[in-house]
Design a protein around this motif. Structure first.
Motif, PDB file in Angstrom:
ATOM      1  N   ILE A 403      39.418  -4.191 -50.231  1.00 21.77           N
ATOM      2  CA  ILE A 403      38.079  -4.099 -50.459  1.00 21.77           C
ATOM      3  C   ILE A 403      37.024  -4.966 -50.177  1.00 21.77           C
ATOM      4  O   ILE A 403      37.284  -6.260 -49.947  1.00 21.77           O
ATOM      5  CB  ILE A 403      38.037  -4.024 -52.099  1.00 21.77           C
ATOM      6  N   ARG A 404      35.882  -4.472 -49.686  1.00 18.56           N
ATOM      7  CA  ARG A 404      34.889  -5.463 -49.309  1.00 18.56           C
ATOM      8  C   ARG A 404      33.640  -5.127 -49.936  1.00 18.56           C
ATOM      9  O   ARG A 404      33.308  -3.976 -50.475  1.00 18.56           O
ATOM     10  CB  ARG A 404      34.322  -5.146 -47.806  1.00 18.56           C
ATOM     11  N   HIS A 405      32.971  -6.318 -50.518  1.00 13.20           N
ATOM     12  CA  HIS A 405      31.765  -6.173 -51.452  1.00 13.20           C
ATOM     13  C   HIS A 405      30.496  -6.476 -50.541  1.00 13.20           C
ATOM     14  O   HIS A 405      30.395  -7.694 -49.943  1.00 13.20           O
ATOM     15  CB  HIS A 405      31.964  -7.006 -52.722  1.00 13.20           C
ATOM     16  N   LEU A 406      29.807  -5.500 -50.089  1.00  8.81           N
ATOM     17  CA  LEU A 406      28.656  -5.743 -49.105  1.00  8.81           C
ATOM     18  C   LEU A 406      27.136  -5.785 -49.932  1.00  8.81           C
ATOM     19  O   LEU A 406      26.316  -6.371 -49.474  1.00  8.81           O
ATOM     20  CB  LEU A 406      28.412  -4.518 -48.419  1.00  8.81           C
ATOM     21  N   LEU A 411      22.804  -2.531 -63.453  1.00 10.65           N
ATOM     22  CA  LEU A 411      22.966  -1.724 -64.633  1.00 10.65           C
ATOM     23  C   LEU A 411      21.837  -0.342 -64.229  1.00 10.65           C
ATOM     24  O   LEU A 411      20.711  -0.758 -64.072  1.00 10.65           O
ATOM     25  CB  LEU A 411      22.228  -2.246 -66.018  1.00 10.65           C
ATOM     26  N   GLY A 412      22.357   0.814 -64.388  1.00 11.38           N
ATOM     27  CA  GLY A 412      21.654   2.085 -63.920  1.00 11.38           C
ATOM     28  C   GLY A 412      21.571   2.490 -62.593  1.00 11.38           C
ATOM     29  O   GLY A 412      20.944   3.506 -62.317  1.00 11.38           O
ATOM     30  N   THR A 413      22.070   1.720 -61.714  1.00 17.83           N
ATOM     31  CA  THR A 413      22.032   2.148 -60.286  1.00 17.83           C
ATOM     32  C   THR A 413      22.933   3.299 -60.420  1.00 17.83           C
ATOM     33  O   THR A 413      23.875   3.509 -60.547  1.00 17.83           O
ATOM     34  CB  THR A 413      22.769   0.993 -59.451  1.00 17.83           C
ATOM     35  N   ALA A 438      22.712   5.395 -54.373  1.00 19.13           N
ATOM     36  CA  ALA A 438      22.311   6.825 -54.038  1.00 19.13           C
ATOM     37  C   ALA A 438      20.799   7.192 -53.764  1.00 19.13           C
ATOM     38  O   ALA A 438      20.431   7.852 -53.151  1.00 19.13           O
ATOM     39  CB  ALA A 438      22.690   7.678 -55.339  1.00 19.13           C
ATOM     40  N   GLU A 439      20.114   5.821 -54.310  1.00 18.67           N
ATOM     41  CA  GLU A 439      18.767   5.655 -53.956  1.00 18.67           C
ATOM     42  C   GLU A 439      18.471   5.592 -52.570  1.00 18.67           C
ATOM     43  O   GLU A 439      17.438   6.117 -51.786  1.00 18.67           O
ATOM     44  CB  GLU A 439      17.982   4.977 -54.801  1.00 18.67           C
ATOM     45  N   THR A 440      19.189   4.146 -51.905  1.00 21.66           N
ATOM     46  CA  THR A 440      18.664   3.936 -50.528  1.00 21.66           C
ATOM     47  C   THR A 440      19.705   4.443 -49.636  1.00 21.66           C
ATOM     48  O   THR A 440      19.415   4.384 -48.312  1.00 21.66           O
ATOM     49  CB  THR A 440      18.904   2.509 -50.571  1.00 21.66           C
ATOM     50  N   GLY A 441      20.941   4.941 -50.005  1.00 21.25           N
ATOM     51  CA  GLY A 441      22.160   5.039 -48.988  1.00 21.25           C
ATOM     52  C   GLY A 441      22.745   3.946 -48.579  1.00 21.25           C
ATOM     53  O   GLY A 441      23.878   4.147 -47.931  1.00 21.25           O
ATOM     54  N   ASP A 442      22.334   2.637 -49.111  1.00 22.78           N
ATOM     55  CA  ASP A 442      23.097   1.752 -48.443  1.00 22.78           C
ATOM     56  C   ASP A 442      24.550   1.386 -48.891  1.00 22.78           C
ATOM     57  O   ASP A 442      24.944   1.831 -50.059  1.00 22.78           O
ATOM     58  CB  ASP A 442      22.468   0.385 -49.004  1.00 22.78           C
ATOM     59  N   ALA A 443      25.317   1.085 -48.144  1.00 24.69           N
ATOM     60  CA  ALA A 443      26.749   0.687 -48.460  1.00 24.69           C
ATOM     61  C   ALA A 443      26.868  -0.556 -49.435  1.00 24.69           C
ATOM     62  O   ALA A 443      26.430  -1.660 -49.066  1.00 24.69           O
ATOM     63  CB  ALA A 443      27.777   0.696 -47.259  1.00 24.69           C
TER      64      ALA A 443
END
Length: 496
Positions: A403-406, A411-413, A438-443
């Protein structure tokens, strides 16, 4: 037909509104009648809290939410409903009159349940033309989370009605328990009344205040009761000798003057003021909706924990939740069949709930793994590895994860997860999952994982059957033409 097709709720207060929420979130259209001028607002607020709770409770695919319609008369509201739930104030004359109106206007085959907390159904069905289909369906608040309904028939209720009611509750995640005989206050409220009566004496006699009493319950036997009830808990207290030893050891205590259960406290103005003042000091800083949300979060946490108990089989209310989710997945889990394999598969859409965040308000680390696991489960369902497949003795086990955390999810994302197959053979599936904002599409995070097909009974890896491999093949073939995702094959700590 076992499920409820259309429900009518007569009365939209605390209980009636929560019944409506349970039906609506189960995909059932609800007709509502309540003459209160603020009924639509009140029911709407209850439904909003219920939706918030369900977002924490399960990631199983809920059906499309039912449609809620308010009507100006009982007759309009019950038209076409096959389950009618009466939840008007607890007065015999009022309830009897309303149930008689319902009976006259409803389809003769419709089931009619009353939410009464203690009135015997024989009294309520007295004037009905079709009393055989009327019964008590006594729930516990919040109805949309707590799965129990006590089903109690009157002298004119048919046994088939109670069995049918029990069957119709199961698809909306509830368990109906049928009482053998009717009795005032049924089972649950009789137990609660006994504890409540003793509690009032403890406050009256200044043994403790309301907060201390609540602490004693919630930090001790309340937790035990939540997962095992009373008699099974006491059986364990009897040790290896079991319940017989427990009764022999502690039975004589029943004759000791420990309780005042046969003596009724005088709820005079002074005691009412004392209890109300202590309760305000204990909880008055929070509004009722906030208290409801805190209660819902706590219940969800307990139910989710119990769902994983007993080696994943579930325990108590957690087992009911697990069975409900199996039903939801069976109905809605196949909706991903139409996915276009020419791109990474978008398999999961979810949101960071209050139960998922840490003290910083960020999504807790293990919840990322949960989303990755939910995504791989969605892939398995897509290729036919569902609950029935697993229960038959075969499955895919995850044997390696990186796993990578990018980025950060708060809360609420709103999130969605995509999955790209990297390689497959008759035993292995290697894939790369990305959690997106889901709002920005960022990974926000990625996981490279390897799963191995196993015979769980034999405890060894085996080739997957031909039909599973046939469903997997076109996805693997299409994904082989996609660019290799950034991050595949990285080692821990490798510089970018």
């Amino acid at each position: 037909m076992t499920g409820i097709q259309k429900a009518a709720c007569i009365g939209g207060g605390v209980i009636g509104g929560a019944w409506a929420a349970r039906f609506l979130l189960g995909g059932i259209d609800v007709s509502m009648y309540d003459p209160h001028p603020q009924a639509e607002r009140i029911v709407g607020e209850v439904l909003a809290n219920a939706e918030r709770a369900y977002a924490m409770l399960t990631t199983a695919p809920l059906p499309p939410k039912g449609k809620l319609t308010f009507y100006k008369t009982i007759e309009e509201a019950v038209h076409g409903a096959d389950w009618i739930q009466e939840s008007v104030p607890e007065r015999v004359d009022l309830k009897r009159g309303v149930l008689t109106q319902i009976d006259a206007a409803a389809d003769p085959k419709a089931l009619i349940g009353s939410s009464t907390s203690g009135i015997m159904p024989t009294e309520l069905q007295r004037d009905m033309k079709h009393p055989e289909r009327m019964f008590v369906a006594h729930p516990y608040n919040p109805v949309y989370l707590l799965p129990l309904a006590e089903l109690v028939g009157g002298t004119k209720t048919s046994p088939e009605t109670l069995e049918l009611a029990k069957a119709r509750l199961a698809p909306i995640g509830m368990i109906g328990v049928i009482l053998k005989k009717e009795i005032e206050a049924f089972v649950g409220d009789r137990l609660l009344e006994a504890v409540w009566r003793e509690g009032l004496w403890l406050i009256h006699d200044d043994i403790c205040d309301t907060e201390t009493l609540d602490d004693v319950i919630r930090y001790s036997f309340g937790i035990r009761w939540a997962q095992m009830g009373m008699f099974e808990t006491y059986r364990i207290a009897g040790g290896e000798a079991g319940m017989r030893h427990f009764l022999a050891q502690f039975g004589p205590c029943l004759s000791w003057p420990w309780t005042k259960l046969t003596d009724v406290v005088d709820l005079d103005d002074a005691l009412v003021d004392k209890i109300a003042g202590q309760s305000d000091a204990q909880s008055g800083a929070r509004g009722i909706r906030e208290l409801e949300r805190i209660r819902d979060e706590n219940l969800v946490g307990i139910m989710q924990a119990l769902k994983g108990a007993d080696g994943g089989k579930g325990w108590g209310a957690g087992k009911i939740l697990g069975d409900f989710e199996k039903h939801l997945w069976a109905k809605g889990g196949a909706k991903k069949d139409h996915l276009d394999p020419s791109a990474p598969l978008r398999l999961i859409d979810t949101k960071v709930s209050p139960a998922w965040v840490d003290y910083n308000g960020h999504m807790t680390e293990h919840r990322y793994l949960q989303v990755f696991g939910d995504t791989s489960d969605a892939l398995l369902r897509l290729i036919g590895v569902d609950f029935a497949y697993v229960e038959a003795g075969h499955s895919y086990y995850t044997v390696e994860t990186h796993i990578r955390h990018l980025g950060e999810a708060k809360l609420g994302t709103k999130l969605y997860a995509t999955l790209q197959l990297l390689s497959t053979d008759d035993k292995r599936i290697r894939f790369f999952t990305t959690i997106h904002d889901a709002e920005t599409g960022d990974a926000l995070a990625t996981a490279e994982q390897l799963m191995l097909h196993v015979d769980s009974k034999a405890g060894k890896s085996v080739a997957a059957p031909a039909d599973v491999l046939a469903r997997l093949a076109p996805i693997a073939q299409a994904h082989a033409a996609l660019p290799v995702p950034e991050g595949v094959g990285r080692s821990v700590g490798q510089k970018r």
